[in-house]
Design an enzyme around this catalytic site. Structure first.
Site, short mmCIF file in Angstrom:
data_model
loop_
_atom_site.label_atom_id
_atom_site.label_comp_id
_atom_site.label_asym_id
_atom_site.label_seq_id
_atom_site.Cartn_x
_atom_site.Cartn_y
_atom_site.Cartn_z
CG ASP A 104 -1.80 1.16 1.37
OD1 ASP A 104 -2.28 1.66 0.32
OD2 ASP A 104 -2.04 1.62 2.50
CG ASP A 147 -1.90 7.36 1.31
OD1 ASP A 147 -1.18 8.36 1.20
OD2 ASP A 147 -2.77 7.05 0.46
CG ASP A 185 -2.42 2.20 6.86
OD1 ASP A 185 -3.12 2.98 7.53
OD2 ASP A 185 -2.60 2.04 5.63
#
Length: 496
Positions: free
Chosen positions: A64, A66, A353
């Site tokens: 990912d 961000d 995250d």
């Protein structure tokens, strides 16, 4: 059953013996010279295993963007808060007075639940129990007796928290509680509680669910504005990580494949990755997919991949039949990614995250291995390594054992001493909670249980760490072994 009687002198002498073993404070109080050795420090650059993971089996590394490859400075929280607050005024016509409400950076932690019927922000443990002292209406805690009146029980029914067959993400399900499980939601929670407090102080009637939806939509609708501001001044918002390029180089030298799947738009990712890695950042990736709209990317089966034209900044209508290195794609599905690359199952290790939208579906439905990047670990581990914290945590364990062992005794003054121990235990538990966060404590545990957030993290992540480059501390053929957890019925046989 008769309860044993014990002379009152035995209890104070027992506490002296246990406390002397536990910490230096005990030595001062009881005049003993022996102390219990405190635990070793936790490695802040460690990688922690929930499940056994052999990196030799991993041929493909997915990421990912961000808060996984790109970690943001606190200025990002302030930016999202301010943009969301102004949007409430401009678009939803909220009172001009909320324009003076400033972001409180240490108020909330991620993983909390918001009760959209009652307008409360609260923390649940892995058993769906409310942690007393962490229920907030606006910026003020709700007293424990009021919490019990509102919920009739300390344990929240599962239907109140989770919709049927909902394991990975928020959707159209109508649960009464919503969990805020990513870091972008922290300023959202701050805005929600600030506006609630404003309404309460000014005696303005409001509907908690409407307020929640307005705040959520305001913050999310500001993301394009945020993207533009970050692109203009990337160093103001993005933390530099000098080790990220070295990490990519090592993976390439080990002949590992790499891909990026992110919800963010290309121009935002491009500027960020150039700042973090360099102008050649795309050379490290075999596949780049932006605007993936996770978790739909992982759950839908018929959404076509599209090619992004970097020059004209538009989407092409060409049919995508293969994935070319250097090209940029958007939308699509994980099924297409797997079918066109042949990357499947345990040979893929994907990092994100968010335990739900990044990790849940790929591990439950597709058998990928998963890694979670949990930025808060830096603060949590620093707290765990503090000698004062270790001392208090050790004494709390011993004190709880004393209470448990002596609670059934009867005799003069015994109850008085037990009451003193219980009072001290409660005080210690609150002290330990507050060193993580004054209002809500640790992201990972309540007083003694894992949090609801931890439960989902440990279920969906094979490994977790504070930053992706912690993996540089380990070889590309390292095996991560989870520690043998001690179950309650095993405790005495393992620890005497």
């Amino acid at each position: 059953m008769l309860r044993p009687t014990v002379p009152s002198a035995i209890v104070p002498s027992t506490v002296a013996k246990y406390r002397a073993k536990t910490c230096s404070r005990a030595t001062r109080r009881y005049g003993r010279s022996t102390t219990k050795k405190l635990p070793q420090d936790v490695n802040p650059k460690g990688v922690f295993a929930c499940n056994e993971l052999d990196l030799k089996e991993v041929q493909v590394y997915g990421f990912d963007y961000d808060y996984t490859l790109a970690c943001y400075k606190p200025s990002m929280d302030y930016l999202l808060y301010n943009l969301g607050r102004d949007m409430l005024i401009q678009k939803y016509k909220y009172p001009e007075g909320i324009g003076n409400l400033e972001y409180k950076k240490d108020f909330a932690v991620r993983g909390l639940h918001y009760d959209i019927e009652k307008g409360l922000l609260l923390k649940l443990d892995s058993f769906l129990q409310i942690q007393f002292g962490t229920v907030y209406r606006g910026l003020h805690p709700v007293p424990d007796d009021e919490v019990l009146r509102l919920y009739k029980n300390r344990i929240i029914p599962i239907a109140y928290v989770e919709a049927p067959n909902k394991h990975s993400h928020d959707g159209p399900h109508r649960t009464k509680m919503v969990q805020l499980a990513d870091l972008f939601s922290v300023p959202e929670m701050g805005l929600l509680c600030n506006v609630t407090e404003y309404f309460l102080r000014n005696h303005i009637d409001y509907h908690p669910e409407i307020l929640f939806r307005d705040v959520k939509n305001s913050v999310q609708s500001c993301h394009p504005i945020m993207h533009g501001m970050v692109v203009q001044n990337v160093s103001e918002y993005l933390e530099q990580n000098q080790d990220l390029k070295r990490f990519f180089v090592r993976l390439k030298k080990a002949n590992k494949k790499m891909f990026l799947v992110t919800n963010s738009p290309f121009h935002f990712v491009d500027i960020g990755m150039k700042f973090l890695v360099g102008d050649d950042w795309k050379d490290y990736f075999d596949v780049v997919i932006v605007q993936a709209r996770k978790p739909k990317f992982f759950t839908e089966e018929s959404r076509p991949l599209r090619i992004y034209d970097e020059v004209n900044k538009t989407q092409l209508w060409d049919r995508v039949t293969k994935l070319d290195k250097g090209a940029i794609y958007l939308e699509g599905t994980v099924k297409q990614l797997q079918d066109m690359t042949g990357w499947r199952g345990h040979q893929v290790l994907y990092f994100g995250d968010h335990p739900y939208s990044d990790l849940a579906d790929v591990t439950l439905e597709h058998g990928w291995r998963t890694g979670a990047i949990i930025k808060e670990l830096t603060h949590e581990i620093s707290t765990l390594n503090n000698p004062k914290f270790k001392e208090n945590a050790n004494w709390l364990q011993m004190l709880t054992g004393l209470i448990e062992e002596h609670q059934d005794y009867e005799g003069p003054d015994v109850q008085t001493v037990l009451d003193e121990w219980i009072k001290e235990r409660d005080k210690l538990r609150n002290e330990i909670k507050r060193v993580f966060n004054e209002q809500f404590g640790s992201v990972f545990r309540t007083y003694h249980n894992p949090t609801y957030f931890s439960r989902r993290l440990f279920r969906f992540a094979d490994i977790y760490m504070s930053t992706i480059t912690n993996l540089l501390e380990y070889s590309t053929h390292h095996t991560f072994y989870p520690r043998r957890g001690v179950m309650p019925h095993e405790y005495t046989s393992y620890f005497v």
